[in-house]
Design a protein around this motif. Sequence first.
Motif, PDB file in Angstrom:
ATOM      1  N   GLY A  19       0.801  -1.215   0.000  1.00  0.00           N
ATOM      2  CA  GLY A  19       0.000   0.000   0.000  1.00  0.00           C
ATOM      3  C   GLY A  19       0.830   1.260   0.000  1.00  0.00           C
ATOM      4  O   GLY A  19       0.436   2.268   0.607  1.00  0.00           O
ATOM      5  N   GLY A  20       1.969   1.196  -0.672  1.00  0.00           N
ATOM      6  CA  GLY A  20       2.821   2.375  -0.770  1.00  0.00           C
ATOM      7  C   GLY A  20       3.788   2.563   0.376  1.00  0.00           C
ATOM      8  O   GLY A  20       4.590   3.503   0.371  1.00  0.00           O
ATOM      9  N   GLN A  21       3.752   1.670   1.384  1.00  0.00           N
ATOM     10  CA  GLN A  21       4.668   1.782   2.529  1.00  0.00           C
ATOM     11  C   GLN A  21       6.044   1.218   2.185  1.00  0.00           C
ATOM     12  O   GLN A  21       6.171   0.308   1.376  1.00  0.00           O
ATOM     13  CB  GLN A  21       4.092   1.034   3.730  1.00  0.00           C
ATOM     14  CG  GLN A  21       2.783   1.587   4.248  1.00  0.00           C
ATOM     15  CD  GLN A  21       2.956   2.951   4.881  1.00  0.00           C
ATOM     16  OE1 GLN A  21       3.976   3.236   5.523  1.00  0.00           O
ATOM     17  NE2 GLN A  21       1.957   3.817   4.711  1.00  0.00           N
ATOM     18  N   ARG A  22       7.069   1.773   2.818  1.00  0.00           N
ATOM     19  CA  ARG A  22       8.423   1.247   2.678  1.00  0.00           C
ATOM     20  C   ARG A  22       8.753   0.361   3.877  1.00  0.00           C
ATOM     21  O   ARG A  22       8.286   0.622   4.990  1.00  0.00           O
ATOM     22  CB  ARG A  22       9.444   2.388   2.610  1.00  0.00           C
ATOM     23  CG  ARG A  22       9.371   3.215   1.359  1.00  0.00           C
ATOM     24  CD  ARG A  22      10.279   4.440   1.472  1.00  0.00           C
ATOM     25  NE  ARG A  22      11.668   4.093   1.712  1.00  0.00           N
ATOM     26  CZ  ARG A  22      12.557   3.840   0.752  1.00  0.00           C
ATOM     27  NH1 ARG A  22      12.180   3.901  -0.525  1.00  0.00           N
ATOM     28  NH2 ARG A  22      13.819   3.551   1.034  1.00  0.00           N
ATOM     29  N   PRO A  23       9.569  -0.685   3.694  1.00  0.00           N
ATOM     30  CA  PRO A  23       9.999  -1.483   4.851  1.00  0.00           C
ATOM     31  C   PRO A  23      10.763  -0.633   5.849  1.00  0.00           C
ATOM     32  O   PRO A  23      11.582   0.208   5.458  1.00  0.00           O
ATOM     33  CB  PRO A  23      10.906  -2.551   4.232  1.00  0.00           C
ATOM     34  CG  PRO A  23      10.565  -2.581   2.786  1.00  0.00           C
ATOM     35  CD  PRO A  23      10.127  -1.194   2.432  1.00  0.00           C
ATOM     36  N   LYS A  24      10.503  -0.873   7.131  1.00  0.00           N
ATOM     37  CA  LYS A  24      11.147  -0.097   8.188  1.00  0.00           C
ATOM     38  C   LYS A  24      11.950  -0.962   9.151  1.00  0.00           C
ATOM     39  O   LYS A  24      12.699  -0.440   9.981  1.00  0.00           O
ATOM     40  CB  LYS A  24      10.104   0.701   8.957  1.00  0.00           C
ATOM     41  CG  LYS A  24       9.344   1.691   8.079  1.00  0.00           C
ATOM     42  CD  LYS A  24       8.224   2.371   8.842  1.00  0.00           C
ATOM     43  CE  LYS A  24       7.465   3.353   7.944  1.00  0.00           C
ATOM     44  NZ  LYS A  24       6.750   2.655   6.830  1.00  0.00           N
ATOM     45  N   PHE A  25      11.766  -2.278   9.082  1.00  0.00           N
ATOM     46  CA  PHE A  25      12.562  -3.164   9.929  1.00  0.00           C
ATOM     47  C   PHE A  25      12.614  -4.553   9.293  1.00  0.00           C
ATOM     48  O   PHE A  25      11.873  -4.854   8.349  1.00  0.00           O
ATOM     49  CB  PHE A  25      12.027  -3.223  11.363  1.00  0.00           C
ATOM     50  CG  PHE A  25      10.579  -3.625  11.510  1.00  0.00           C
ATOM     51  CD1 PHE A  25      10.225  -4.943  11.767  1.00  0.00           C
ATOM     52  CD2 PHE A  25       9.557  -2.678  11.423  1.00  0.00           C
ATOM     53  CE1 PHE A  25       8.892  -5.309  11.920  1.00  0.00           C
ATOM     54  CE2 PHE A  25       8.226  -3.032  11.584  1.00  0.00           C
ATOM     55  CZ  PHE A  25       7.888  -4.348  11.829  1.00  0.00           C
ATOM     56  N   VAL A  26      13.530  -5.380   9.808  1.00  0.00           N
ATOM     57  CA  VAL A  26      13.751  -6.735   9.302  1.00  0.00           C
ATOM     58  C   VAL A  26      13.419  -7.719  10.415  1.00  0.00           C
ATOM     59  O   VAL A  26      13.789  -7.500  11.576  1.00  0.00           O
ATOM     60  CB  VAL A  26      15.216  -6.926   8.851  1.00  0.00           C
ATOM     61  CG1 VAL A  26      15.467  -8.357   8.380  1.00  0.00           C
ATOM     62  CG2 VAL A  26      15.576  -5.927   7.751  1.00  0.00           C
ATOM     63  N   VAL A  54      21.048  -8.978   5.256  1.00  0.00           N
ATOM     64  CA  VAL A  54      20.430  -7.894   6.020  1.00  0.00           C
ATOM     65  C   VAL A  54      21.104  -6.568   5.706  1.00  0.00           C
ATOM     66  O   VAL A  54      20.431  -5.532   5.568  1.00  0.00           O
ATOM     67  CB  VAL A  54      20.475  -8.186   7.531  1.00  0.00           C
ATOM     68  CG1 VAL A  54      19.951  -6.985   8.329  1.00  0.00           C
ATOM     69  CG2 VAL A  54      19.641  -9.423   7.859  1.00  0.00           C
ATOM     70  N   CYS A  55      22.416  -6.578   5.565  1.00  0.00           N
ATOM     71  CA  CYS A  55      23.123  -5.363   5.166  1.00  0.00           C
ATOM     72  C   CYS A  55      22.554  -4.823   3.861  1.00  0.00           C
ATOM     73  O   CYS A  55      22.268  -3.623   3.738  1.00  0.00           O
ATOM     74  CB  CYS A  55      24.613  -5.642   5.024  1.00  0.00           C
ATOM     75  SG  CYS A  55      25.531  -4.352   4.160  1.00  0.00           S
ATOM     76  N   ASN A  56      22.387  -5.701   2.880  1.00  0.00           N
ATOM     77  CA  ASN A  56      21.873  -5.286   1.577  1.00  0.00           C
ATOM     78  C   ASN A  56      20.477  -4.684   1.697  1.00  0.00           C
ATOM     79  O   ASN A  56      20.177  -3.644   1.101  1.00  0.00           O
ATOM     80  CB  ASN A  56      21.870  -6.488   0.634  1.00  0.00           C
ATOM     81  CG  ASN A  56      21.476  -6.138  -0.779  1.00  0.00           C
ATOM     82  OD1 ASN A  56      20.304  -6.180  -1.133  1.00  0.00           O
ATOM     83  ND2 ASN A  56      22.455  -5.800  -1.598  1.00  0.00           N
ATOM     84  N   ILE A  57      19.623  -5.328   2.475  1.00  0.00           N
ATOM     85  CA  ILE A  57      18.246  -4.846   2.646  1.00  0.00           C
ATOM     86  C   ILE A  57      18.237  -3.468   3.315  1.00  0.00           C
ATOM     87  O   ILE A  57      17.551  -2.541   2.871  1.00  0.00           O
ATOM     88  CB  ILE A  57      17.431  -5.852   3.484  1.00  0.00           C
ATOM     89  CG1 ILE A  57      17.261  -7.174   2.724  1.00  0.00           C
ATOM     90  CG2 ILE A  57      16.060  -5.271   3.848  1.00  0.00           C
ATOM     91  CD1 ILE A  57      16.764  -8.313   3.588  1.00  0.00           C
ATOM     92  N   THR A  58      19.019  -3.341   4.394  1.00  0.00           N
ATOM     93  CA  THR A  58      19.004  -2.076   5.142  1.00  0.00           C
ATOM     94  C   THR A  58      19.590  -0.935   4.313  1.00  0.00           C
ATOM     95  O   THR A  58      19.144   0.214   4.420  1.00  0.00           O
ATOM     96  CB  THR A  58      19.776  -2.227   6.458  1.00  0.00           C
ATOM     97  OG1 THR A  58      21.115  -2.674   6.197  1.00  0.00           O
ATOM     98  CG2 THR A  58      19.082  -3.216   7.392  1.00  0.00           C
ATOM     99  N   LYS A  59      20.580  -1.224   3.493  1.00  0.00           N
ATOM    100  CA  LYS A  59      21.137  -0.189   2.618  1.00  0.00           C
ATOM    101  C   LYS A  59      20.118   0.251   1.574  1.00  0.00           C
ATOM    102  O   LYS A  59      19.976   1.448   1.290  1.00  0.00           O
ATOM    103  CB  LYS A  59      22.406  -0.701   1.938  1.00  0.00           C
ATOM    104  CG  LYS A  59      23.619  -0.792   2.861  1.00  0.00           C
ATOM    105  CD  LYS A  59      24.806  -1.475   2.197  1.00  0.00           C
ATOM    106  CE  LYS A  59      25.396  -0.631   1.101  1.00  0.00           C
ATOM    107  NZ  LYS A  59      26.625  -1.250   0.537  1.00  0.00           N
ATOM    108  N   ASP A  60      19.403  -0.703   0.998  1.00  0.00           N
ATOM    109  CA  ASP A  60      18.443  -0.372  -0.055  1.00  0.00           C
ATOM    110  C   ASP A  60      17.272   0.456   0.466  1.00  0.00           C
ATOM    111  O   ASP A  60      16.722   1.291  -0.269  1.00  0.00           O
ATOM    112  CB  ASP A  60      17.907  -1.662  -0.694  1.00  0.00           C
ATOM    113  CG  ASP A  60      18.931  -2.320  -1.604  1.00  0.00           C
ATOM    114  OD1 ASP A  60      19.964  -1.686  -1.895  1.00  0.00           O
ATOM    115  OD2 ASP A  60      18.712  -3.478  -2.012  1.00  0.00           O
ATOM    116  N   TRP A  61      16.885   0.213   1.710  1.00  0.00           N
ATOM    117  CA  TRP A  61      15.671   0.868   2.228  1.00  0.00           C
ATOM    118  C   TRP A  61      15.960   1.893   3.324  1.00  0.00           C
ATOM    119  O   TRP A  61      15.027   2.441   3.920  1.00  0.00           O
ATOM    120  CB  TRP A  61      14.689  -0.184   2.747  1.00  0.00           C
ATOM    121  CG  TRP A  61      14.196  -1.093   1.664  1.00  0.00           C
ATOM    122  CD1 TRP A  61      14.629  -2.353   1.376  1.00  0.00           C
ATOM    123  CD2 TRP A  61      13.193  -0.793   0.689  1.00  0.00           C
ATOM    124  NE1 TRP A  61      13.956  -2.865   0.290  1.00  0.00           N
ATOM    125  CE2 TRP A  61      13.064  -1.914  -0.157  1.00  0.00           C
ATOM    126  CE3 TRP A  61      12.390   0.329   0.443  1.00  0.00           C
ATOM    127  CZ2 TRP A  61      12.171  -1.960  -1.219  1.00  0.00           C
ATOM    128  CZ3 TRP A  61      11.499   0.289  -0.625  1.00  0.00           C
ATOM    129  CH2 TRP A  61      11.391  -0.846  -1.440  1.00  0.00           C
TER     130      TRP A  61
END
Length: 546
Positions: free
Chosen positions: A236-243, A343-350
């Motif tokens: 719904g247009g939200q960005r990920p904020k945590f893993v 996780v590094c990759n995900i956190t950098k992207d978002w």
Amino acid sequence: MNRTLGGFAAAAALSMSACGVDDSALIVRNDDTQTERFEGGQEEAELRTSATYDTVFEAAGTEFNVPPALLKSMSYALTRYEMVASEGEFDGVPGAYGVMALSPELIAEAAPLAGVTEDAAKTDVTANIRTAAAWLSKQADVQQVNREQLLSWSPVIGEYTKLEDVAGRQAFVRGEVYSSLKLGVGRFSDELEVAGKTQALEAEVGEYSEVLQGLARAPDYGAGVWRPSPNFNSRGGQRPKFVVIHTCEGAYSGCWGWLTNSRAGASAHYVVNSNGTEISQLVRESDRAWHVAADYECSRNGNQMCNLNGASSNTHSVGIEHAGFASQTTFPAGQIDASAKLVCNITKDWGIPRDRFHVVGHGQLQPWNRTDPGRNWPWSSFITKINSACGGTGGGGGGTTPPPAPGALVIDSNNSNNNQARGYVQVSANWKSSSNVAGYYGSGYWYANTAEVSDGAAFFFKLDAAGSKTIDAWWTAATDRSTATSFVAFNARGERVGAGTVNQTRNGGKWNVVGTFNFTAGWNKIVVSRWQNPGKVVIADAVRVR
């Protein structure tokens, strides 16, 4: 969200844990020749070959006419020889017990065959192994298995998983059980080698490697493979904020095999295998996977991000499943390292902070019925590794990383050093990592024994347009190397377009021309072949495309 999994399929498919601890090589140094000797990572090899329950595997195998080597390799692939008591990761999953990860349904069926109580089958290691052996023996009769031929047991092992997905069954049988047996489970594997029964296993593992090489790359993480799940919807247009960190409460193949099934009603963005050598992406990070059955409540997370209270945790998170159990005592180093890089990759992207408030456990968000990844997940070192992956550098003693020539693409044997949107390497479990012989490119290399099997190390590279390219190769030279190692070129259509043969006893530690070939647009590959008479070693270190 209701996460369900029905019946025996749930218990068996998700009651397995793949194996592995450290993918660095176990090296026996020889000061005169500096050649490669055996086999896999030291910590992993020591665990896999442990003789702790050998007498039990042997006695149960003899009693029920099941190969002890098969029982042991299944146990290692299922639980890494741990007496687990699994709570289950998915609603409706009854759990798994003991070193053989027995489901309650299997226990109810086979405990009487073994002459033990159901409670003993869950809690006593001998009863647990005997119950598994009794079930396997009964299935061998039903399926008329040639008990002397290890590969004949494939359909029985596949039935043990109860997975509906054929690819998932094959991944467990060939990529986890037979792979463990081929790598070696102590004296049982030694006895098979003496009897000349390991060649067929090696070919089977190699053929599975070819299957893996045919999978598409993960859309958001180049080191992964793409196994899309239908179980997702829009954020719904939200960005990920945590893993969110999960454990599968089972094996890698059982985990992705179920989560890609529409009946699961559950998914995750990623699944990491237990030695960190393979990661499957199931859902794009921009979409909402179904991995937490709880709304977010900041009081469970240090009163952080309280503006998200009452919203679905899935809407704001990326979920990562890990092969294994919340009840296990340790987690393999290779798995932790691979997960930290992901996780590094995900956190950098978002743009997600890398701390314990933004990398959280499933049980932290859903504490009333979940504890994963469990009390032994190494949180402190995990967060440190994530931050190190995001800011650290590669390389190691004995190696070199010369700058690439203008316009050239280098594909290293370590995918952490590759831009995986343009190139990556893929090998089967028959290949071992090493840094024993100096002169390697980057941080190490892969090696494998020569054999008449289709089990090459594949260096993939992406071309935007068709063209003629010169291929160079880098290796470490030593006396045990092959004098006729073939580098085979394939275009993006899978067509062989040529090959070059090199002598790897010489010219180590530098670029050597393999040949010039005509490639097509898309993902082409160079395969370092093992197909020769046994007795030598071939090296897959780095390939340059120019």
